[in-house]
Scaffold this active site. Structure first.
Site, PDB file in Angstrom:
ATOM      1  N   HIS A  67       1.084  -1.514   0.156  1.00  0.00           N
ATOM      2  CA  HIS A  67       0.042   0.072   0.096  1.00  0.00           C
ATOM      3  C   HIS A  67       0.549   1.502   0.320  1.00  0.00           C
ATOM      4  O   HIS A  67       0.707   2.044  -0.459  1.00  0.00           O
ATOM      5  CB  HIS A  67      -0.963  -0.120   1.337  1.00  0.00           C
ATOM      6  N   HIS A 119      -1.326  -8.124   4.052  1.00  0.00           N
ATOM      7  CA  HIS A 119       0.103  -7.376   4.621  1.00  0.00           C
ATOM      8  C   HIS A 119       0.143  -6.694   3.520  1.00  0.00           C
ATOM      9  O   HIS A 119       1.156  -6.144   2.937  1.00  0.00           O
ATOM     10  CB  HIS A 119       0.917  -8.873   4.024  1.00  0.00           C
ATOM     11  N   CYS A 120      -0.585  -5.608   3.575  1.00  0.00           N
ATOM     12  CA  CYS A 120      -1.092  -4.417   3.204  1.00  0.00           C
ATOM     13  C   CYS A 120      -0.635  -4.187   1.822  1.00  0.00           C
ATOM     14  O   CYS A 120      -0.263  -3.619   0.964  1.00  0.00           O
ATOM     15  CB  CYS A 120       0.583  -3.168   3.558  1.00  0.00           C
ATOM     16  N   ALA A 121      -1.514  -5.179   1.018  1.00  0.00           N
ATOM     17  CA  ALA A 121      -1.668  -5.792  -0.077  1.00  0.00           C
ATOM     18  C   ALA A 121      -2.765  -5.769  -0.765  1.00  0.00           C
ATOM     19  O   ALA A 121      -2.895  -7.170  -1.168  1.00  0.00           O
ATOM     20  CB  ALA A 121      -0.334  -6.382  -0.684  1.00  0.00           C
TER      21      ALA A 121
END
EC number: 2.8.1.7
Length: 406
Positions: A124, A363-365
């Protein structure tokens, strides 16, 4: 020569503790790596014996602290082979470094109708700043899609570039899939269209040497805490020609040359004009110690050991019933997986009961999760202090969870 993993482990005090009555198996270094005594001691010694505010102080402590800080800048420039230490900006981490580029270089150079290219595997931190910039400027964000094996569909990349492409912002290594992107080819294509290149190196610098001159990227950014250093410190490399043209994005102390209520403000020279306020000097000292530590071990030796461990882990995990492994066969650092239809949080909670620390979630994805059609994944990451025995414990734990939950 055999990699001295037991000697390395002895340098990390947290690896001696137990979790839930069992030895800690820390498989979450891609989120944040543990710290060796050498880093802990260096930062502690600075606060015990050398602390002072840097810049402009005429007393001994201030002068010494300033010199120590600038020596780490030089050390970090050698670590990534920058032409000059003055091409490096101290930032809080990768996220702040990317936001600095977006708000300084991006504000000055992106216009309505321009476009920026990212990929579907980005963290992100390498998506949201560009979304915000594009919304503000009326620019377009273009996305390189994925193959099912977790590599980029590079055959589509050329068609994404045109004469309005201003930037390629790409991860060096995926924080979820471990995919190492072919940067030389991608950067060469960007150069054909006059586009600049930013590389998110947060998941790369701890696994092998990085040479920003050989890459010929314009920006390269990484965080100290993933490199066995402290939190709250990172490095942003900016190619000198761009650095001198970029305006500051934060105002305050230390980044000015002169301030006048009638004549306005003039800026300090780069890189200091991007370092407003009191810096995280202790973190900088710790980062220097972390760079010393991995350099003394040899990044090539670290990489060879980690690759051997990765091959073993992939072979063993493939034997776990009902497991889904995500990402390419050749990868760095991380293994993302799911177990049957069980939510990643449940699997991670069971593993924690066995003393095994993995990361669970998106996972910030989140765009990557959406591409795979899952809400979350488990992620085990392998660092230089992990062992075959810890991999065996992970495999045994997952096999037991499958037996318990079905």
């Amino acid at each position: 020569m055999t990699f001295p993993v037991e000697k390395v482990r002895a340098d990390f005090p947290i690896l001696q503790r137990e979790v839930n009555g069992l030895p800690l198996a820390y498989l979450d270094s891609a989120a944040s790596a543990q710290k060796p005594n050498q880093v802990i001691d260096a930062e502690s010694a600075f606060y015990r014996h050398g602390y002072a505010a840097v810049h402009r102080g005429i007393h001994t402590l201030s002068a010494q602290a300033t010199e120590s800080m600038e020596n780490v800048r030089k050390q970090a420039s050698r670590f990534i082979n920058a032409r000059s230490a003055e091409e490096l900006v101290f930032v809080r981490g990768t996220t702040e470094g990317i936001n600095l580029v977006a708000n300084s270089w991006g504000t000055e150079n992106i216009r309505a109708g321009d476009n920026i290219i990212i990929s579907e595997m980005e963290h992100h931190a390498n998506i949201v700043p560009w979304q915000m910039l594009c919304e503000r400027k009326g620019a377009e964000l273009r996305v390189i899609p994925l193959h099912p094996d977790g590599t980029l569909r590079l055959e589509t990349l050329a068609a994404l570039f045109d004469d309005r492409t201003r930037l390629l912002a790409i991860t060096h290594v995926s924080n979820v899939l471990g995919t190492e992107n072919p940067l030389p080819d991608m950067i060469a294509l960007a150069r054909q269209h006059g586009a600049k290149v930013l590389v998110d190196g947060a998941q790369a610098v701890m696994h092998h040497a990085v040479d920003v001159q050989a890459l010929d990227c314009d920006f390269y950014v990484f965080s100290g805490h993933k490199l066995y250093g402290p939190t709250g410190i990172g490095i942003l490399y900016i190619k000198e020609a761009l650095l001198q043209e970029m305006p500051p994005w934060e105002g305050g102390g230390s980044m000015i040359s002169t301030v006048s209520l009638t004549q306005g403000t003039t800026w300090a020279k780069a890189p200091w004009r991007f370092e407003a306020g009191t810096p995280n000097t202790g973190g900088i000292i710790g980062l220097g110690a972390a760079i010393d530590y991995v350099t003394s071990l040899g990044l090539d030796k670290i990489g060879d050991y980690e690759q051997m461990l990765m091959r073993y882990a992939l072979e063993q995990l493939a034997q776990v019933p009902d497991i889904t492994l995500y990402g390419p066969a050749q990868r760095l650092g991380v293994i993302a997986f799911n177990l049957g239809k069980h939510h990643a949080y449940d699997v991670g909670s069971f593993l924690d009961n066995y003393g095994i620390a993995v990361r669970t979630g998106h996972h910030c994805a989140m765009p990557l999760m959406a591409w795979y059609g899952v809400p979350a994944m488990c992620r085990a990451s392998l660092a230089m202090y992990n062992t075959h025995e810890e991999v065996d414990r992970l495999v045994a734990g997952l096999t037991r969870i499958h037996r318990l939950l079905g």
